[in-house]
Every structure is written in C-alpha cells, then in structure tokens.
Design an enzyme around this catalytic site. Structure first.
Site, PDB file in Angstrom:
ATOM      1  CG  ASP A 158      -1.845   1.209   1.248  1.00 46.03           C
ATOM      2  OD1 ASP A 158      -2.915   1.125   0.615  1.00 46.03           O
ATOM      3  OD2 ASP A 158      -1.489   2.232   1.882  1.00 46.03           O
ATOM      4  CE  LYS A 181      -3.560   5.007   0.664  1.00 47.17           C
ATOM      5  NZ  LYS A 181      -2.148   4.585   0.699  1.00 47.17           N
ATOM      6  CG  HIS A 197      -4.010   9.986   0.235  1.00 47.23           C
ATOM      7  ND1 HIS A 197      -2.652   9.904   0.036  1.00 47.23           N
ATOM      8  CD2 HIS A 197      -4.201   9.648   1.531  1.00 47.23           C
ATOM      9  CE1 HIS A 197      -2.058   9.532   1.155  1.00 47.23           C
ATOM     10  NE2 HIS A 197      -2.981   9.368   2.080  1.00 47.23           N
ATOM     11  CE1 TYR A 211       0.985   8.011   2.477  1.00 43.31           C
ATOM     12  CE2 TYR A 211       1.534   5.777   1.804  1.00 43.31           C
ATOM     13  CZ  TYR A 211       0.674   6.668   2.409  1.00 43.31           C
ATOM     14  OH  TYR A 211      -0.506   6.205   2.953  1.00 43.31           O
TER      15      TYR A 211
END
Length: 322
Positions: free
Chosen positions: A46, A76, A107, A51
């Site tokens: 994931d 996402k 997200h 990120y």
C-alpha cells in the site's frame, strides 16, 4: 478455524487481507522493507504519491523477484491532482515502474490548489492548507472511473471517507467504490461505518491498526489481557481484530523482524471481539491521525466524540453533538 487470507472486492478480484503500509518510510529504508516483505510472504503493498517514496517502492518490488502478477499494489490520488486524475496516475505508474495498479484510491476527499505555492502541500498566506471547497468530489470520482476504463487500474476506491461522502458519490457514480481505507483500531472501531460499508459491498481497509508510535493502545489492560490469554503480542491481537471483522489491515514497519511478525494472525472468540469492540465506549475513543483539513469528512468523531471539540468554521458533514 483459520482466518481468511484475502477478501473479495466488488470487481470480483481478491485483495490480500494483510498489506505492508509504506507511509513515513524514510528514503533508503522503504526499498528494503518492500523487498523483505514480499520475500517473507506479503503479496499486498500500500503506497501513495504523497508519501514521496514510490520510486523506492517500485525498486523494492523488482528486488523481491516476485512476479508482478502475484502482487496487489495500491496507490492513492493526492489532493492537488483532483482536477487531473490521469496525470496523477501516470506519475505514480512511472515512479513505480509499473503498467497498472490493482487499486487506486482518492487519498483524501478534498481538493487543494493545483496551482498553489507547492506541488503537494500548497498553503495560504496564513499557513493554513490551500483548499478548494467549491470542488465536487463527484467530479474526482468521474475521472477515476475514466482511469478505470482505461485499464491503468483494476479497481477504484476512496480513503478517509465517512458515510455522507460515500452517499454523495453513490448518487452519480457509475462504478461504486471497491474500498474505503480509514483509521481503524479498538480505540476507533467505527462500528456504524463498518456496518454501512459491508452492507454496500465496500471492503474496508484499516490504516494505523497498531496506533501511532506513542499511542496508549499497547498498554490497554483489556488488550493486554487478550494477548496474554492467547500467548501472543498485542500487535498480533490488533492485526487479527481487523481481519476477524472482515477488514483488510495495513501495518507498517521497516524492521525485518517486525514485518515478519505482522503476518501472524489468530482467530479471536466472540468474547474477545466484544471486549475489543467496547473499549472506545468506555471513554477511550481516540484517533491518532487528524490532519488539519478543516473538515470532519463525515466522521462523527473526527474532533472528539460527537465532534464536540470542532473548531469554529469547521465543515461538519456529520454534525456536532451538544
């Protein structure tokens, strides 16, 4: 009786019950963590564009030697890409070095200024997030449906969405969300949301299932007692709690031993599940992640129980108790 190792999505595809979360994995660590997880038996990774580590995640997937067809990969759509979803998915696929995703999520159901002062985290002059509240999330979802039709993703879903947002999207959606990824653990069990999503065929995914780094979860006497009863760690109980509820769980770690330990699960009896499910009712309701978006996203407990601690001007889709 053993626990399920996967769940069925509304697309007919299977999603592994345990996935490796990659949020806050530092540069130089996430590549090894992903490779080690896959070599240790994980088949679900994931990630997310925001990120800022998807290139390393992709390298870790390649390093593992596990065929792409055996791995379920999620990413996402970030908030600055809500008006250009295809551009967002193309960047993610390029960074990961992949041709498709198994699951693509919104997200956060909120759009930020795509022409602001930062490509990912634009802010206003006062330092608050530069949010476009006029944007309709139904339009974001329409674009996700287009990406799904293109074959670049195999399933689409959302993250951080309470029931009011899910209902709004459902009114015009041609494809219903396959997944809703939210914070779930005994201090934030979200029983009504779980019941709602499961009644609609939406698979829930639990992020922060172990709490935050400094959370009191692991010292909770009820949780400790259940762990002692089964002679397992509190982490094993927390991961198992989600799967026993029919929820995909996404523990994150970059430590090899812990990555392996997080694959262990046990069958909890009804007494265990009842105790864990009632912990929050006893004054312990708590979220460990509430970024300052200025909205409750349809959760009745985003700003404390009943949203009683909501600041002035917050957008409360779930309302506020007196």
């Amino acid at each position: 009786m053993s626990l399920p190792t996967s769940f069925k999505l509304n697309t007919g595809a299977s999603i592994p019950a345990i996935g490796l979360g990659t949020w806050q994995a530092k540069p130089g660590e996430v590549r090894q963590a992903v490779a080690h997880a896959l070599k240790s038996g994980y088949r679900h990774i994931d990630g997310a564009l925001c990120y800022q580590n998807e290139q390393e995640v992709g390298q870790g997937i390649k390093d593992s030697g596990i065929p792409r067809s055996e791995i379920f990969v999620t990413s996402k759509l970030w908030s600055t890409y809500h008006d250009r979803v295809e551009e967002g998915i193309n960047k993610t696929l390029s960074d990961l070095g992949l041709d498709y995703l198994d699951l693509y999520l919104v997200h956060w159901p909120v759009k930020t200024n795509s022409k602001g002062n930062h490509p990912l985290f634009p802010t206003k002059e006062d330092g608050s997030r530069d949010i476009d509240w006029s944007w309709d999330q139904a339009e974001t979802w329409r674009q996700l449906e287009g990406v799904l039709a293109s074959g670049k993703v195999k399933a689409i879903g959302i993250s951080n969405a309470g029931i009011p947002i899910l209902e709004h999207i459902a009114k015009t959606a041609k494809v219903q969300p396959a997944v809703n990824q939210v914070e779930l653990h005994p201090y934030n069990p979200q029983h009504k949301l779980v019941e709602y999503c499961q009644s609609k065929g939406i698979v829930l995914e639990a992020y922060s299932p172990l709490g935050s780094t400094s959370s009191p979860l692991h010292d909770d006497p009820d949780l400790v007692a259940i762990a002692k009863k089964h002679d397992v760690s509190t982490a094993t109980v927390l991961i198992s709690y989600a799967i026993n509820r029919g929820i995909v769980v996404l523990p994150k770690s970059v430590t090899p031993a812990r990555i392996e330990q997080n694959l262990k699960t046990i069958k909890l009896d009804q007494d265990d599940l009842d105790k864990l499910g009632k912990i929050a009712e006893n004054g312990k309701q708590q979220r460990f992640g509430t970024p300052p978006w200025g909205s409750d996203f349809g959760f009745p407990d985003w700003y404390g129980p009943g949203n009683k601690n909501a600041p002035e001007g917050a957008r409360l889709l779930a309302g506020k108790s007196a």
